[in-house]
Structures are given as C-alpha cells and as structure tokens.
Motif scaffolding. Sequence first.
Motif, PDB file in Angstrom:
ATOM      1  N   LEU A 108       1.079  -1.531  -0.084  1.00 12.32           N
ATOM      2  CA  LEU A 108      -0.018  -0.185   0.174  1.00 12.32           C
ATOM      3  C   LEU A 108       0.743   0.744   0.042  1.00 12.32           C
ATOM      4  O   LEU A 108       1.759   1.495   0.807  1.00 12.32           O
ATOM      5  CB  LEU A 108      -0.746   0.151   0.930  1.00 12.32           C
ATOM      6  CG  LEU A 108      -1.751  -1.492   1.536  1.00 12.32           C
ATOM      7  CD1 LEU A 108      -2.508  -0.761   2.792  1.00 12.32           C
ATOM      8  CD2 LEU A 108      -2.549  -1.342   0.248  1.00 12.32           C
ATOM      9  N   GLU A 109      -0.103   1.849  -0.351  1.00 14.20           N
ATOM     10  CA  GLU A 109       1.155   3.383  -0.195  1.00 14.20           C
ATOM     11  C   GLU A 109       0.688   4.229   1.324  1.00 14.20           C
ATOM     12  O   GLU A 109      -0.295   2.899   1.539  1.00 14.20           O
ATOM     13  CB  GLU A 109       0.086   4.845  -1.409  1.00 14.20           C
ATOM     14  CG  GLU A 109      -1.373   5.056  -0.972  1.00 14.20           C
ATOM     15  CD  GLU A 109      -2.597   4.364  -0.514  1.00 14.20           C
ATOM     16  OE1 GLU A 109      -3.480   4.358  -1.196  1.00 14.20           O
ATOM     17  OE2 GLU A 109      -2.458   3.311  -2.041  1.00 14.20           O
ATOM     18  N   PRO A 110       1.034   5.158   1.729  1.00 12.84           N
ATOM     19  CA  PRO A 110       1.139   5.698   3.294  1.00 12.84           C
ATOM     20  C   PRO A 110      -0.116   6.136   3.737  1.00 12.84           C
ATOM     21  O   PRO A 110      -0.636   5.996   2.688  1.00 12.84           O
ATOM     22  CB  PRO A 110       1.950   6.454   3.258  1.00 12.84           C
ATOM     23  CG  PRO A 110       2.551   6.219   2.098  1.00 12.84           C
ATOM     24  CD  PRO A 110       2.005   6.092   0.612  1.00 12.84           C
ATOM     25  N   ARG A 111      -0.601   5.342   4.709  1.00 10.57           N
ATOM     26  CA  ARG A 111      -2.127   6.014   5.101  1.00 10.57           C
ATOM     27  C   ARG A 111      -2.459   5.912   6.501  1.00 10.57           C
ATOM     28  O   ARG A 111      -1.448   5.007   7.326  1.00 10.57           O
ATOM     29  CB  ARG A 111      -3.923   4.301   4.651  1.00 10.57           C
ATOM     30  CG  ARG A 111      -3.324   4.427   3.067  1.00 10.57           C
ATOM     31  CD  ARG A 111      -4.650   3.067   2.829  1.00 10.57           C
ATOM     32  NE  ARG A 111      -4.538   2.798   1.245  1.00 10.57           N
ATOM     33  CZ  ARG A 111      -5.399   1.871   0.690  1.00 10.57           C
ATOM     34  NH1 ARG A 111      -6.068   1.645   1.921  1.00 10.57           N
ATOM     35  NH2 ARG A 111      -4.796   1.326  -0.740  1.00 10.57           N
ATOM     36  N   GLU A 112      -2.294   6.885   6.791  1.00  9.25           N
ATOM     37  CA  GLU A 112      -2.705   7.315   8.428  1.00  9.25           C
ATOM     38  C   GLU A 112      -3.078   6.581   9.139  1.00  9.25           C
ATOM     39  O   GLU A 112      -2.612   5.753  10.427  1.00  9.25           O
ATOM     40  CB  GLU A 112      -3.489   8.706   8.651  1.00  9.25           C
ATOM     41  CG  GLU A 112      -3.165   8.959   9.909  1.00  9.25           C
ATOM     42  CD  GLU A 112      -2.288   9.343  10.385  1.00  9.25           C
ATOM     43  OE1 GLU A 112      -1.532   9.505  11.729  1.00  9.25           O
ATOM     44  OE2 GLU A 112      -0.521   9.480   9.224  1.00  9.25           O
ATOM     45  N   ILE A 113      -4.155   5.382   8.686  1.00 10.03           N
ATOM     46  CA  ILE A 113      -4.416   4.703   9.511  1.00 10.03           C
ATOM     47  C   ILE A 113      -4.302   3.157   9.954  1.00 10.03           C
ATOM     48  O   ILE A 113      -4.212   2.386  10.636  1.00 10.03           O
ATOM     49  CB  ILE A 113      -6.308   4.363   8.363  1.00 10.03           C
ATOM     50  CG1 ILE A 113      -7.024   3.440   9.405  1.00 10.03           C
ATOM     51  CG2 ILE A 113      -5.698   3.997   7.315  1.00 10.03           C
ATOM     52  CD1 ILE A 113      -8.536   2.995   8.779  1.00 10.03           C
ATOM     53  N   TYR A 114      -3.335   3.195   9.094  1.00  6.28           N
ATOM     54  CA  TYR A 114      -2.413   2.084   8.915  1.00  6.28           C
ATOM     55  C   TYR A 114      -0.997   2.091   9.336  1.00  6.28           C
ATOM     56  O   TYR A 114      -0.235   0.820  10.063  1.00  6.28           O
ATOM     57  CB  TYR A 114      -2.364   1.010   7.805  1.00  6.28           C
ATOM     58  CG  TYR A 114      -3.556   0.689   7.088  1.00  6.28           C
ATOM     59  CD1 TYR A 114      -4.313   0.251   8.118  1.00  6.28           C
ATOM     60  CD2 TYR A 114      -3.725   1.096   5.443  1.00  6.28           C
ATOM     61  CE1 TYR A 114      -5.870   0.065   7.343  1.00  6.28           C
ATOM     62  CE2 TYR A 114      -4.528   0.392   5.238  1.00  6.28           C
ATOM     63  CZ  TYR A 114      -5.459   0.049   5.756  1.00  6.28           C
ATOM     64  OH  TYR A 114      -6.743  -0.605   5.181  1.00  6.28           O
ATOM     65  N   ARG A 115      -0.894   2.882  10.123  1.00  8.53           N
ATOM     66  CA  ARG A 115       0.520   3.771  10.621  1.00  8.53           C
ATOM     67  C   ARG A 115       1.287   2.758  12.196  1.00  8.53           C
ATOM     68  O   ARG A 115       2.349   2.345  12.170  1.00  8.53           O
ATOM     69  CB  ARG A 115       0.374   5.291  11.190  1.00  8.53           C
ATOM     70  CG  ARG A 115      -0.140   5.372  12.349  1.00  8.53           C
ATOM     71  CD  ARG A 115      -0.201   6.799  13.083  1.00  8.53           C
ATOM     72  NE  ARG A 115      -0.966   7.258  14.307  1.00  8.53           N
ATOM     73  CZ  ARG A 115      -2.438   6.928  14.479  1.00  8.53           C
ATOM     74  NH1 ARG A 115      -3.311   6.590  13.412  1.00  8.53           N
ATOM     75  NH2 ARG A 115      -2.826   7.206  15.192  1.00  8.53           N
ATOM     76  N   ASP A 116       0.794   2.311  12.723  1.00  5.23           N
ATOM     77  CA  ASP A 116       0.777   1.734  14.105  1.00  5.23           C
ATOM     78  C   ASP A 116       0.535  -0.100  13.930  1.00  5.23           C
ATOM     79  O   ASP A 116       0.273  -0.914  14.472  1.00  5.23           O
ATOM     80  CB  ASP A 116      -0.051   1.326  15.373  1.00  5.23           C
ATOM     81  CG  ASP A 116      -1.548   2.302  15.191  1.00  5.23           C
ATOM     82  OD1 ASP A 116      -1.868   1.778  14.000  1.00  5.23           O
ATOM     83  OD2 ASP A 116      -2.440   2.532  15.941  1.00  5.23           O
ATOM     84  N   THR A 117      -0.290  -0.478  12.697  1.00  8.24           N
ATOM     85  CA  THR A 117      -0.229  -1.967  12.396  1.00  8.24           C
ATOM     86  C   THR A 117       0.985  -3.152  12.194  1.00  8.24           C
ATOM     87  O   THR A 117       0.861  -4.134  12.701  1.00  8.24           O
ATOM     88  CB  THR A 117      -1.087  -2.053  11.539  1.00  8.24           C
ATOM     89  OG1 THR A 117      -0.368  -2.214   9.912  1.00  8.24           O
ATOM     90  CG2 THR A 117      -2.264  -1.540  11.187  1.00  8.24           C
ATOM     91  N   GLY A 118       1.575  -2.740  12.516  1.00 10.04           N
ATOM     92  CA  GLY A 118       2.922  -3.543  12.476  1.00 10.04           C
ATOM     93  C   GLY A 118       2.736  -3.784  10.288  1.00 10.04           C
ATOM     94  O   GLY A 118       2.247  -3.033   9.488  1.00 10.04           O
ATOM     95  N   PRO A 119       4.170  -4.599  10.146  1.00 13.01           N
ATOM     96  CA  PRO A 119       3.903  -4.498   8.550  1.00 13.01           C
ATOM     97  C   PRO A 119       2.852  -5.013   7.876  1.00 13.01           C
ATOM     98  O   PRO A 119       3.033  -4.403   6.640  1.00 13.01           O
ATOM     99  CB  PRO A 119       4.852  -6.123   8.192  1.00 13.01           C
ATOM    100  CG  PRO A 119       5.038  -6.578   9.583  1.00 13.01           C
ATOM    101  CD  PRO A 119       4.750  -4.718  10.865  1.00 13.01           C
ATOM    102  N   ILE A 120       1.999  -5.667   8.070  1.00 14.02           N
ATOM    103  CA  ILE A 120       0.517  -6.127   7.699  1.00 14.02           C
ATOM    104  C   ILE A 120      -0.387  -5.624   8.321  1.00 14.02           C
ATOM    105  O   ILE A 120      -0.934  -5.383   9.447  1.00 14.02           O
ATOM    106  CB  ILE A 120       0.535  -7.764   8.110  1.00 14.02           C
ATOM    107  CG1 ILE A 120       1.508  -8.751   8.074  1.00 14.02           C
ATOM    108  CG2 ILE A 120      -1.091  -7.879   7.379  1.00 14.02           C
ATOM    109  CD1 ILE A 120       0.859 -10.533   8.205  1.00 14.02           C
ATOM    110  N   ALA A 121      -0.814  -4.698   7.022  1.00 17.03           N
ATOM    111  CA  ALA A 121      -1.515  -3.802   7.623  1.00 17.03           C
ATOM    112  C   ALA A 121      -3.496  -4.370   7.484  1.00 17.03           C
ATOM    113  O   ALA A 121      -3.857  -3.625   8.561  1.00 17.03           O
ATOM    114  CB  ALA A 121      -1.431  -2.358   6.626  1.00 17.03           C
ATOM    115  N   VAL A 122      -3.707  -5.176   6.356  1.00 13.58           N
ATOM    116  CA  VAL A 122      -4.603  -5.694   6.932  1.00 13.58           C
ATOM    117  C   VAL A 122      -4.445  -7.200   5.444  1.00 13.58           C
ATOM    118  O   VAL A 122      -3.983  -7.602   4.979  1.00 13.58           O
ATOM    119  CB  VAL A 122      -5.557  -4.907   5.708  1.00 13.58           C
ATOM    120  CG1 VAL A 122      -6.875  -5.392   5.838  1.00 13.58           C
ATOM    121  CG2 VAL A 122      -5.478  -3.687   5.763  1.00 13.58           C
TER     122      VAL A 122
END
Length: 246
Positions: free
Chosen positions: A120-134
């Motif tokens: 993914l491109e940078p997304r604020e919602i995923y800033r603290d998920t670790g390497p796997i965003a979703v």
Amino acid sequence: MATRLVQIAMDAQDDSAVGRFWAEALGWGMSSEGPGVTNLEPEGFVYPDPVAVCIDVVAVPEPKTVKNRLHLDLATTSAAHQAELVARLKDLGATPADVGQGDVPWTVLADPEGNEFCVLEPREIYRDTGPIAVVVVDCVDPRVMARFWGEAMDWTLHAVDDDHATLRSAKGVGPYLEFLRTPGAKTVKNRIHLDLRPYPGDDKEAEVARLRALGATDADVGQGDDVPWTVLADPEGNEFCVLTPR
C-alpha cells in the motif's frame, strides 16, 4: 464466550521457500513445529497476542490455480518506503501481478508461488499496524460477512457498507481484517484461511456450536478425524479453523 483471530494458514507446495520469502518480507522469525509446516512470527513475540496475526505456511501437493480470495496488504510509511519495499520484495522473488486493479496508488505483487498481495501507499490509518496492514477477504456481501464475523470474534467492527466491512482487535493493535465486495463467488478451497483460537479456559466445542448457530457450517478439507482443531466455513464458504483454547 469469544474467540479471536490469531494467525492465517497459507498452503504452499514448498512451505520452506514460501516461508523464507514471507519471513524476509515482514522481517519476522521463522521456525517449524513439524515436517511440512513453517511458522512465522515477529522476533520476541509471545503467542498469541493481537499485536500481530502470525502465519503458518503448510505444505500441500496441489498448485495454485485461481486468484486467492484472501490476501495481505503491507503497510508503508512514505512514498520512498513503498518504492524501497517493492524493490526489495522483487529481489526476494516477488513478481508483478494483474488482478484488474488498473491505475492505483498501491502495487500488486505475487509471492514465489503466485499468492497475490498488495504494497500500500502510506495511509495514516495503518501507521501502527506493523508490517501487515490488512488481511483482506473477497466476498459477495460485506454486510453479511460483517454480521457473522462481528459476532464470531471479539474484534471491533469499525466500518461497514455495501462495498466493504472492516474489523480490528478490540485492543486497537495489530492489522485490520477487511471484507471487500468482489465479483464472483468462491469456487475452490481457499489456499489462505483464518485460524481462530478461543481464550484459555473456554470450551472449544461450545464455541464451535456457537459459531454454527451464527451461520458457520462444517467443512471437509481432508483434515481427518484425529486433528485437535475443527474446520468450519463462514456464510460465503470460506474455510476457517477453530483451534484449541490458549
């Protein structure tokens, strides 16, 4: 009672090779609980913990034949990080993949056995998920999936509409789980599936009965009668396993 998502299981003809790719891709440690299984989790991780959804790569003889209905989205922190990660993944053996995405800001790749995933491109919602965003699951009806999975697990439902539904651990850590409206129904056994685990002291069989009451059905993927887990399918036929409490 409740259960929670603790890991995904990924079929592979060569579990060691696919495991090495994903360990390098995520910066995680790699081990094996037995022949034909490669286990991946963050270094220093104490399992289970919602801060990460681990990966078990399991050897199967069958090759991948269709686009996976489950895939991973990887998080990045900047445009430079996204470009660097894509280049590094290609060096590890990833290849560009076309799933009809068109002109989008994320990059679609496939691992050495063809399993699609997105950087993914940078997304604020995923800033603290670790390497796997979703962890993304294709589906026909996100609202139906939200109802089932929102009650199946103790994760929090963050958003739901006709096109997608999003959940995350109630502790607000780790990756998100997203059900994405996608044309076409499931046709073959999923090569990637979710593994759920009840909490210590809970009754697995009672939890399985509760999930059946919510709409889960029994699934036979050749597991036999002597395994400690139970294989079920959600309302759209996606297989998942209920593991022993821990």
